[in-house]
Design a protein around this motif. Structure first.
Motif, mmCIF file in Angstrom:
data_model
loop_
_atom_site.group_PDB
_atom_site.id
_atom_site.type_symbol
_atom_site.label_atom_id
_atom_site.label_comp_id
_atom_site.label_asym_id
_atom_site.label_seq_id
_atom_site.Cartn_x
_atom_site.Cartn_y
_atom_site.Cartn_z
ATOM 1 N N GLY A 44 26.169 50.616 31.849
ATOM 2 C CA GLY A 44 27.215 51.799 30.691
ATOM 3 C C GLY A 44 27.397 52.389 30.762
ATOM 4 N N ILE A 45 26.217 53.451 31.459
ATOM 5 C CA ILE A 45 25.798 55.029 31.553
ATOM 6 C C ILE A 45 27.172 55.260 31.951
ATOM 7 C CG2 ILE A 45 24.445 56.932 32.030
ATOM 8 C CD1 ILE A 45 21.983 54.509 30.920
ATOM 9 N N GLY A 46 27.208 54.543 33.514
ATOM 10 C CA GLY A 46 28.465 55.057 34.163
ATOM 11 C C GLY A 46 29.143 54.509 33.917
ATOM 12 N N SER A 47 29.434 53.735 33.357
ATOM 13 C CA SER A 47 31.018 53.262 32.901
ATOM 14 C C SER A 47 31.167 54.581 32.250
ATOM 15 C CB SER A 47 30.846 51.785 31.862
ATOM 16 O OG SER A 47 30.982 50.981 32.934
ATOM 17 N N GLN A 48 30.293 55.093 30.723
ATOM 18 C CA GLN A 48 30.405 56.061 30.212
ATOM 19 C C GLN A 48 31.322 57.282 30.309
ATOM 20 O OE1 GLN A 48 31.836 55.478 26.855
ATOM 21 N NE2 GLN A 48 31.685 53.201 27.386
ATOM 22 N N LEU A 49 30.310 57.799 31.567
ATOM 23 C CA LEU A 49 30.465 58.612 31.765
ATOM 24 C C LEU A 49 31.645 58.690 32.984
ATOM 25 C CD1 LEU A 49 27.614 60.473 34.513
ATOM 26 C CD2 LEU A 49 29.719 59.931 35.442
ATOM 27 N N THR A 50 32.077 57.779 33.402
ATOM 28 C CA THR A 50 32.888 57.613 33.981
ATOM 29 C C THR A 50 34.111 58.216 33.498
ATOM 30 O OG1 THR A 50 32.682 56.644 36.058
ATOM 31 C CG2 THR A 50 34.881 56.377 35.993
ATOM 32 N N PRO A 177 28.271 59.995 28.612
ATOM 33 C CA PRO A 177 29.126 61.639 27.889
ATOM 34 C C PRO A 177 28.260 63.322 28.446
ATOM 35 C CG PRO A 177 29.623 59.943 26.642
ATOM 36 C CD PRO A 177 28.360 59.430 27.395
ATOM 37 N N ALA A 178 27.001 62.292 27.694
ATOM 38 C CA ALA A 178 26.071 63.979 28.493
ATOM 39 C C ALA A 178 25.831 64.177 29.624
ATOM 40 C CB ALA A 178 25.034 64.055 27.790
ATOM 41 N N LEU A 179 25.494 63.120 30.383
ATOM 42 C CA LEU A 179 25.812 63.619 31.841
ATOM 43 C C LEU A 179 26.903 64.066 32.715
ATOM 44 C CD1 LEU A 179 23.489 60.426 33.038
ATOM 45 C CD2 LEU A 179 23.218 62.821 32.958
ATOM 46 N N ALA A 180 28.374 63.344 31.962
ATOM 47 C CA ALA A 180 30.009 63.362 32.574
ATOM 48 C C ALA A 180 29.628 65.477 32.349
ATOM 49 C CB ALA A 180 30.764 62.712 31.535
ATOM 50 N N GLY A 181 29.624 65.538 31.256
ATOM 51 C CA GLY A 181 30.034 66.883 30.116
ATOM 52 C C GLY A 181 29.104 67.997 31.035
ATOM 53 N N VAL A 182 27.631 67.555 31.964
ATOM 54 C CA VAL A 182 26.702 68.493 32.614
ATOM 55 C C VAL A 182 27.327 68.851 33.887
ATOM 56 C CG1 VAL A 182 24.918 68.627 33.263
ATOM 57 C CG2 VAL A 182 24.903 68.808 30.909
ATOM 58 N N LEU A 183 27.360 67.113 34.792
ATOM 59 C CA LEU A 183 27.696 67.393 36.135
ATOM 60 C C LEU A 183 28.790 67.686 35.870
ATOM 61 C CD1 LEU A 183 25.656 63.591 36.046
ATOM 62 C CD2 LEU A 183 24.954 65.535 37.279
ATOM 63 N N THR A 274 30.354 71.149 24.992
ATOM 64 C CA THR A 274 30.220 70.941 24.227
ATOM 65 C C THR A 274 31.731 69.456 23.813
ATOM 66 O OG1 THR A 274 30.828 72.965 23.348
ATOM 67 C CG2 THR A 274 32.463 71.246 21.775
ATOM 68 N N VAL A 275 32.222 68.821 24.528
ATOM 69 C CA VAL A 275 32.806 67.296 24.556
ATOM 70 C C VAL A 275 31.687 66.285 24.868
ATOM 71 C CG1 VAL A 275 34.302 66.300 25.998
ATOM 72 C CG2 VAL A 275 35.070 68.462 25.987
ATOM 73 N N GLY A 276 30.912 66.767 25.894
ATOM 74 C CA GLY A 276 29.804 65.700 25.839
ATOM 75 C C GLY A 276 28.534 65.219 24.653
ATOM 76 N N VAL A 277 28.359 66.907 24.142
ATOM 77 C CA VAL A 277 27.573 66.727 22.921
ATOM 78 C C VAL A 277 28.135 66.075 21.659
ATOM 79 C CG1 VAL A 277 27.306 68.134 21.022
ATOM 80 C CG2 VAL A 277 26.709 68.825 23.030
ATOM 81 N N THR A 279 30.376 63.637 22.094
ATOM 82 C CA THR A 279 31.188 62.202 22.232
ATOM 83 C C THR A 279 29.405 61.672 22.329
ATOM 84 O OG1 THR A 279 32.438 62.775 24.059
ATOM 85 C CG2 THR A 279 31.638 60.763 24.161
ATOM 86 N N ALA A 280 28.463 62.250 22.981
ATOM 87 C CA ALA A 280 26.722 61.908 22.145
ATOM 88 C C ALA A 280 26.863 61.363 21.194
ATOM 89 C CB ALA A 280 26.699 62.421 23.462
ATOM 90 N N SER A 281 27.225 62.553 20.222
ATOM 91 C CA SER A 281 26.848 62.749 18.462
ATOM 92 C C SER A 281 27.041 61.082 18.342
ATOM 93 C CB SER A 281 27.297 64.001 17.911
ATOM 94 O OG SER A 281 26.883 64.918 18.039
ATOM 95 N N PHE A 282 28.087 60.639 18.001
ATOM 96 C CA PHE A 282 29.135 59.705 17.534
ATOM 97 C C PHE A 282 28.333 58.035 18.170
ATOM 98 C CE2 PHE A 282 30.586 55.442 17.838
ATOM 99 C CZ PHE A 282 31.550 55.433 16.405
ATOM 100 N N ALA A 283 27.365 58.393 19.694
ATOM 101 C CA ALA A 283 26.142 57.215 19.799
ATOM 102 C C ALA A 283 25.135 57.405 19.581
ATOM 103 C CB ALA A 283 25.942 57.795 21.439
ATOM 104 N N VAL A 284 24.174 58.824 19.281
ATOM 105 C CA VAL A 284 23.154 59.534 19.001
ATOM 106 C C VAL A 284 22.889 58.099 17.438
ATOM 107 C CG1 VAL A 284 21.447 60.981 18.068
ATOM 108 C CG2 VAL A 284 22.817 60.628 20.037
ATOM 109 N N GLY A 285 24.095 58.260 16.138
ATOM 110 C CA GLY A 285 24.249 57.417 14.814
ATOM 111 C C GLY A 285 23.625 56.255 15.397
ATOM 112 N N ALA A 286 24.621 55.651 16.713
ATOM 113 C CA ALA A 286 24.113 54.772 16.566
ATOM 114 C C ALA A 286 22.933 53.735 17.088
ATOM 115 C CB ALA A 286 25.764 53.663 17.511
ATOM 116 N N LEU A 287 22.754 54.732 18.165
ATOM 117 C CA LEU A 287 20.892 54.537 18.782
ATOM 118 C C LEU A 287 20.354 54.709 17.670
ATOM 119 C CD1 LEU A 287 19.163 53.862 20.604
ATOM 120 C CD2 LEU A 287 20.003 56.419 21.519
#
Length: 449
Positions: A44-50, A177-183, A274-277, A279-287
């Motif tokens: 799922g990490i890869g799916s969200q990255l894509t 998403p964080a990896l997507a933004g950076v990569l 910023t896009v990665g941050v 997107t990832a913020s929503f997931a951080v809250g859920a996590l």
């Protein structure tokens, strides 16, 4: 019962010792569930990255928020069909086999996305088509997997399993998403997509290791009669039906993700990072919410909990809109490019936007835990595939409708979709909670559809 002291609804001494921490019992008690959980988490990490990278690539080609929104909109109808038909397949055949075949299709679609990126085709129609195929396959996988889980665990562990799935989703939505933004910023689209292709292998390992799981009870061949039978059951199941309705409201009016590219390029600045941050913020809250979910498994009034959680979700989305409005009135502007350096960002606005989205992620996770538990515990096994198909259509299709809502309303200004959407969620959930007493009074100790 010996060793149990009543301290609240469904609360035991064991839960007191555990406190707020997530219950890991499902992973320890069911190795097949553990393998499925780990496999889906990694892939799922890869799916969200894509998913994020495709949005970034389309924005890079078109510079259009509406074009980004179309990624979800184009795949909506095929996903609805896939969810419904996939549910019928899961109620008629070995659910493990259905998931394996769908995973093969998803992997091939990802391989095609990698190929187009290396060839530098920059064809949005092709990206829409490949994203749709991938989304269709993912819908069938999710439907089969959700129908499988109640067969791997006893009913009392389903809330804990839902919380663990929340952790899984949180990991996926944080790292992907964080990896997507950076990569994307560092190595470009081809290498970014390739990471997904490699990580997808974990999905195969998790599914292949499952035992054969055929539906219990009378089965029906996939077709119109099977679908209508499921719809008739849903019509007579007000509590299950309400879990779908409230989620549609939340996702239709409270899904601002297609705004992230323009927020990162123009409104707050900071580009793809910023896009990665955001997107990832929503997931951080859920996590984080899932990590302290130990007591959620002992809440009896789960319908009321869903209503409260979605109301809180609407408030957080409204707060995100307020942050964007203040940033807009403040006059700060990005340089208009997703490849801009992070130093161009309005860091104060980004911080408060991230906090609002993290709150939304936490509230959505609470809602998801209880909605999933209500469905899995109240539905008979012979109906789980079809109902999970509808559930999957709602969960994955609702955000696509939300993408369209935001894409159309964004023409009037970036800040209006979350401002209006958050207010609508709060109002509509309040009305439904008042006029649906059976859902408000739903008791987990006596699950009824």
């Amino acid at each position: 019962m010996h060793g149990i002291r009543q301290t609240g609804p469904l609360t035991t001494q064991k839960s007191e010792r555990r406190g707020l921490l997530v219950d890991l019992t499902p992973l320890r008690s069911s190795p097949p569930f553990a393998r499925l959980w780990f496999g889906s988490s990694i892939s799922g990490i890869g799916s969200q990255l894509t998913l994020v990278a495709v949005g970034l690539q389309i924005y890079d080609i078109t510079h259009s928020t509406f074009a980004v929104a179309l990624v979800g909109v184009v795949s909506l109808l095929p996903m609805i069909v896939a969810g419904l038909y996939g549910g019928m397949l899961a109620d008629a055949f070995d659910r493990r086999l259905v998931a394996i075949l769908a995973a093969v299709v998803a992997w091939l679609a990802t391989a095609a996305i990698v190929t187009q990126a290396f060839l530098g085709l920059e064809n949005t129609v092709l990206l829409y088509a490949l994203s749709t195929i991938s989304a269709v396959a993912a819908t069938i996988i999710a439907t089969s997997r959700a129908a499988i889980i109640p067969r791997l665990l006893p009913t009392e562990l389903l809330p804990a399993a839902s919380a663990l799935n929340g952790i899984s989703i949180g990991i996926q939505l944080t790292l992907g998403p964080a990896l997507a933004g950076v990569l994307v910023a560092a190595v470009g689209f081809p290498a970014t997509y390739t990471v997904d292709l490699v990580l997808f292998a974990a999905a195969f390992l998790g599914i292949f290791s499952l035992p054969a799981i055929k539906p219990e009870g009378e089965t029906q061949r996939p077709g119109l009669e099977s679908l209508l039978f499921g719809m008739r059951f849903l019509k007579k199941s007000p509590n299950i039906r309400m879990t779908f309705i409230v989620d549609i409201i939340a996702m239709t009016f409270g899904q601002p993700r297609v705004l992230y590219p323009v927020v990162g390029a123009v409104l707050i600045g900071g580009g793809a990072v910023t896009v990665g941050v955001l997107t990832a913020s929503f997931a951080v809250g859920a996590l984080l919410c899932s990590l302290v979910s130990g007591r959620l498994g002992h809440v009896r009034r789960q319908g009321a909990a869903v209503s409260i959680a979605i109301g809180a979700y609407g408030a957080c989305i409204l707060g995100f809109g307020v942050v964007l409005l203040v940033a807009q009135l403040g006059g700060h502007r990005g340089v208009g490019s997703l490849t801009a350096g992070f130093t161009s960002a309005n860091l104060v606005a980004l911080l408060f936007a991230a906090i609002a989205l993290a709150g939304a992620g936490a509230a959505d996770n609470v809602s998801s835990i209880f909605r999933s538990t209500i469905l899995q515990s109240a539905a008979p096994d012979a109906m789980r595939g079809r109902l999970q198909g509808v559930f999957t259509v709602v969960v994955t299709g609702g955000p696509r409708v939300g993408d369209l809502f935001v894409g159309l309303l964004a023409a009037a200004g970036t800040v209006w979709p979350p401002l209006l959407g958050g207010a609508l969620i709060i109002a509509l959930i309040g009305l439904l909670a008042r006029f649906q007493p059976s859902f408000r009074n739903y008791d987990a100790a006596h699950p009824t559809p």
